[in-house]
Design a protein around this motif. Sequence first.
Motif, mmCIF file in Angstrom:
data_model
loop_
_atom_site.group_PDB
_atom_site.id
_atom_site.type_symbol
_atom_site.label_atom_id
_atom_site.label_comp_id
_atom_site.label_asym_id
_atom_site.label_seq_id
_atom_site.Cartn_x
_atom_site.Cartn_y
_atom_site.Cartn_z
ATOM 1 N N GLU A 207 95.072 51.231 90.526
ATOM 2 C CA GLU A 207 96.442 50.743 90.739
ATOM 3 C C GLU A 207 96.560 49.273 90.325
ATOM 4 O O GLU A 207 97.576 48.844 89.779
ATOM 5 C CB GLU A 207 96.842 50.894 92.204
ATOM 6 N N ALA A 208 95.484 48.525 90.583
ATOM 7 C CA ALA A 208 95.510 47.096 90.268
ATOM 8 C C ALA A 208 95.537 46.849 88.768
ATOM 9 O O ALA A 208 95.931 45.774 88.316
ATOM 10 C CB ALA A 208 94.283 46.417 90.885
ATOM 11 N N ARG A 209 95.142 47.831 87.974
ATOM 12 C CA ARG A 209 95.125 47.656 86.513
ATOM 13 C C ARG A 209 96.468 47.994 85.864
ATOM 14 O O ARG A 209 96.706 47.699 84.710
ATOM 15 C CB ARG A 209 94.040 48.542 85.899
ATOM 16 N N VAL A 210 97.345 48.665 86.622
ATOM 17 C CA VAL A 210 98.603 49.132 86.023
ATOM 18 C C VAL A 210 99.719 48.138 86.339
ATOM 19 O O VAL A 210 99.972 47.844 87.506
ATOM 20 C CB VAL A 210 98.981 50.527 86.595
ATOM 21 N N PRO A 211 100.388 47.616 85.312
ATOM 22 C CA PRO A 211 101.459 46.657 85.581
ATOM 23 C C PRO A 211 102.484 47.145 86.600
ATOM 24 O O PRO A 211 102.962 46.358 87.418
ATOM 25 C CB PRO A 211 102.085 46.445 84.196
ATOM 26 N N LEU A 212 102.826 48.429 86.588
ATOM 27 C CA LEU A 212 103.806 48.918 87.567
ATOM 28 C C LEU A 212 103.166 49.214 88.928
ATOM 29 O O LEU A 212 103.840 49.690 89.846
ATOM 30 C CB LEU A 212 104.550 50.147 87.033
ATOM 31 N N GLY A 213 101.883 48.993 89.061
ATOM 32 C CA GLY A 213 101.251 48.960 90.381
ATOM 33 C C GLY A 213 100.918 50.300 91.013
ATOM 34 O O GLY A 213 100.650 50.371 92.213
ATOM 35 N N ARG A 214 100.931 51.374 90.242
ATOM 36 C CA ARG A 214 100.552 52.665 90.810
ATOM 37 C C ARG A 214 100.042 53.566 89.697
ATOM 38 O O ARG A 214 100.325 53.310 88.513
ATOM 39 C CB ARG A 214 101.739 53.331 91.516
ATOM 40 N N VAL A 215 99.303 54.603 90.068
ATOM 41 C CA VAL A 215 98.956 55.611 89.069
ATOM 42 C C VAL A 215 100.145 56.569 88.962
ATOM 43 O O VAL A 215 101.014 56.594 89.831
ATOM 44 C CB VAL A 215 97.646 56.368 89.415
ATOM 45 N N GLY A 216 100.163 57.354 87.888
ATOM 46 C CA GLY A 216 101.297 58.250 87.658
ATOM 47 C C GLY A 216 101.220 59.491 88.531
ATOM 48 O O GLY A 216 100.145 59.905 88.969
ATOM 49 N N GLN A 217 102.369 60.063 88.775
ATOM 50 C CA GLN A 217 102.476 61.360 89.453
ATOM 51 C C GLN A 217 102.867 62.407 88.403
ATOM 52 O O GLN A 217 103.494 62.065 87.394
ATOM 53 C CB GLN A 217 103.546 61.305 90.553
ATOM 54 N N THR A 250 98.023 46.340 78.256
ATOM 55 C CA THR A 250 97.176 45.320 78.865
ATOM 56 C C THR A 250 95.860 45.268 78.104
ATOM 57 O O THR A 250 95.414 46.252 77.550
ATOM 58 C CB THR A 250 96.872 45.646 80.334
ATOM 59 N N LEU A 251 95.266 44.111 78.092
ATOM 60 C CA LEU A 251 94.011 43.941 77.387
ATOM 61 C C LEU A 251 92.957 43.442 78.363
ATOM 62 O O LEU A 251 93.264 42.830 79.370
ATOM 63 C CB LEU A 251 94.170 42.883 76.295
ATOM 64 N N MET A 252 91.728 43.687 78.048
ATOM 65 C CA MET A 252 90.607 43.211 78.847
ATOM 66 C C MET A 252 90.732 43.726 80.277
ATOM 67 O O MET A 252 91.370 44.730 80.547
ATOM 68 C CB MET A 252 90.526 41.674 78.777
ATOM 69 N N ALA A 253 90.185 43.067 81.220
ATOM 70 C CA ALA A 253 90.195 43.565 82.602
ATOM 71 C C ALA A 253 91.435 43.060 83.320
ATOM 72 O O ALA A 253 91.371 42.313 84.295
ATOM 73 C CB ALA A 253 88.933 43.122 83.324
ATOM 74 N N TYR A 254 92.589 43.505 82.833
ATOM 75 C CA TYR A 254 93.861 43.058 83.397
ATOM 76 C C TYR A 254 93.948 43.406 84.882
ATOM 77 O O TYR A 254 93.501 44.467 85.311
ATOM 78 C CB TYR A 254 95.006 43.746 82.655
ATOM 79 N N ASN A 255 94.534 42.517 85.653
ATOM 80 C CA ASN A 255 94.746 42.778 87.068
ATOM 81 C C ASN A 255 96.104 42.213 87.444
ATOM 82 O O ASN A 255 96.411 41.069 87.140
ATOM 83 C CB ASN A 255 93.633 42.093 87.883
ATOM 84 N N ARG A 256 96.941 43.028 88.096
ATOM 85 C CA ARG A 256 98.306 42.588 88.431
ATOM 86 C C ARG A 256 98.342 41.345 89.299
ATOM 87 O O ARG A 256 99.315 40.611 89.310
ATOM 88 C CB ARG A 256 99.048 43.686 89.203
#
Length: 265
Positions: A207-217, A250-256
Motif C-alpha cells: 500500500e505504501a508503494r501505491v500513490p493512491l495508497g491502497r492495492v486494487g480490488q 513511480t520509480l525506485m523504491a517510491y514510498n507515499r
Amino acid sequence: MSAVRAIVTGAARGIGRAIALRLARDAADHGGARLVLSDMHGDELQVLAEELRQMGAQAVPVVGDLSQSDAPLALAQAAQAFGGLDAVASNAGFGTFGLLLDYAIEDWDKIFAVHVRAPWLLAKACHAELKKSRGSFVITASISGTHATPPGGAYSASKAAAIMLARQLAVEWGPDGIRVNTVSPGMTLTPLTRDMYTRPGVLEQREARVPLGRVGQPQDIANAVAFLMGPDAAYISGTDLVVDGGLVNTLMAYNRSWKIDQPPS
Ligand SMILES: NC(=O)c1ccc[n+]([C@@H]2O[C@H](COP(=O)([O-])OP(=O)(O)OC[C@H]3O[C@@H](n4cnc5c(N)ncnc54)[C@H](O)[C@@H]3O)[C@@H](O)[C@H]2O)c1
C-alpha cells in the motif's frame, strides 16, 4: 447500457467474477445480461451463475481448461447458441513464478497457452459474431507486461505478448468494427494473490508503494473492463488501460510517506 451478450473467462474468482457481476448489474434494467461464464472451477462457476440469475441475467457456465486448444471454440459456440455476442472479457490467468534461469519449459508453454494462445483462439472463434455486433474484445493483461517484475518468470513475457496481441488484432479488425484492448491491473487483491497479502506486513508495504495508497480490488479492474466494452469507449481500440493506482509511474523504491525535506535513506 443495453442488454449485453458477453463471454467472461476466469469468471469463477477474482477479477473475472467481478466483471460478470458488473455486466449483470449494468444490464439489469435493460433486459438483462446474457453471459457465458468460463472457468476450470465448476462449483464456483455454478454459484456465480445462480447469483447472476438472481440479478436478472441469463448465465451459462462452461467448465474447461483454456490451456487446451479446443476450449475457446466451445465458448464461442455457447455464445452463438445464446443468440450472439457483443463483448468478450478474456481474463483467465495464473502465475507460475520463478527465475528464468530455472524456469521449466512446461511452465513456459502453459503460461503462454493460457495468456496468449487462448485469447487469440477465443478472438478468432468470436470474430464472426463480434463483426455482426461491432463488438469489443478485452484482454486482462498486467503491469508486468510492460514492467519486469522478478521473480515473474515467463509471466511478464506472456503478458507483454498479450498486450501486443490485442494491438495487432485491433489493427486487423478495426475495419470490421471490432475494438480490441487490454486492461493492465496493478497489485490487486484476489484469490490469486490473497495468500501473499496475508503474510505479515506485505499489504502495508505494498500500500505504501501505491500513490493512491491502497492495492486494487477486483471491482476496480472490472469497472475498466466494462468501460472498454461499452459505448463510451466507442473510439478506443489498441489501447492498454493501466489500472494500478499510479504505481507504474513511480520509480525506485517510491514510498507515499516521503517528504521533500526527508529524503528516503
Ligand atoms: N491479482 C493481481 O494482482 C493481478 C495483477 C495483474 C494481472 N492480473 C491478471 O488478472 C487476471 C485475473 O486474475 P485474478 O487475480 O482474478 O486471479 P484469480 O486466480 O482470482 O482468478 C483467475 C481465474 O482464472 C481461472 N483460470 C486460470 N487458469 C485457467 C485455465 N487454464 N482455464 C480456465 N480458467 C482458468 C481460475 O480458475 C480463476 O477462477 C489474470 O489474467 C491475471 O494474470 C492479476
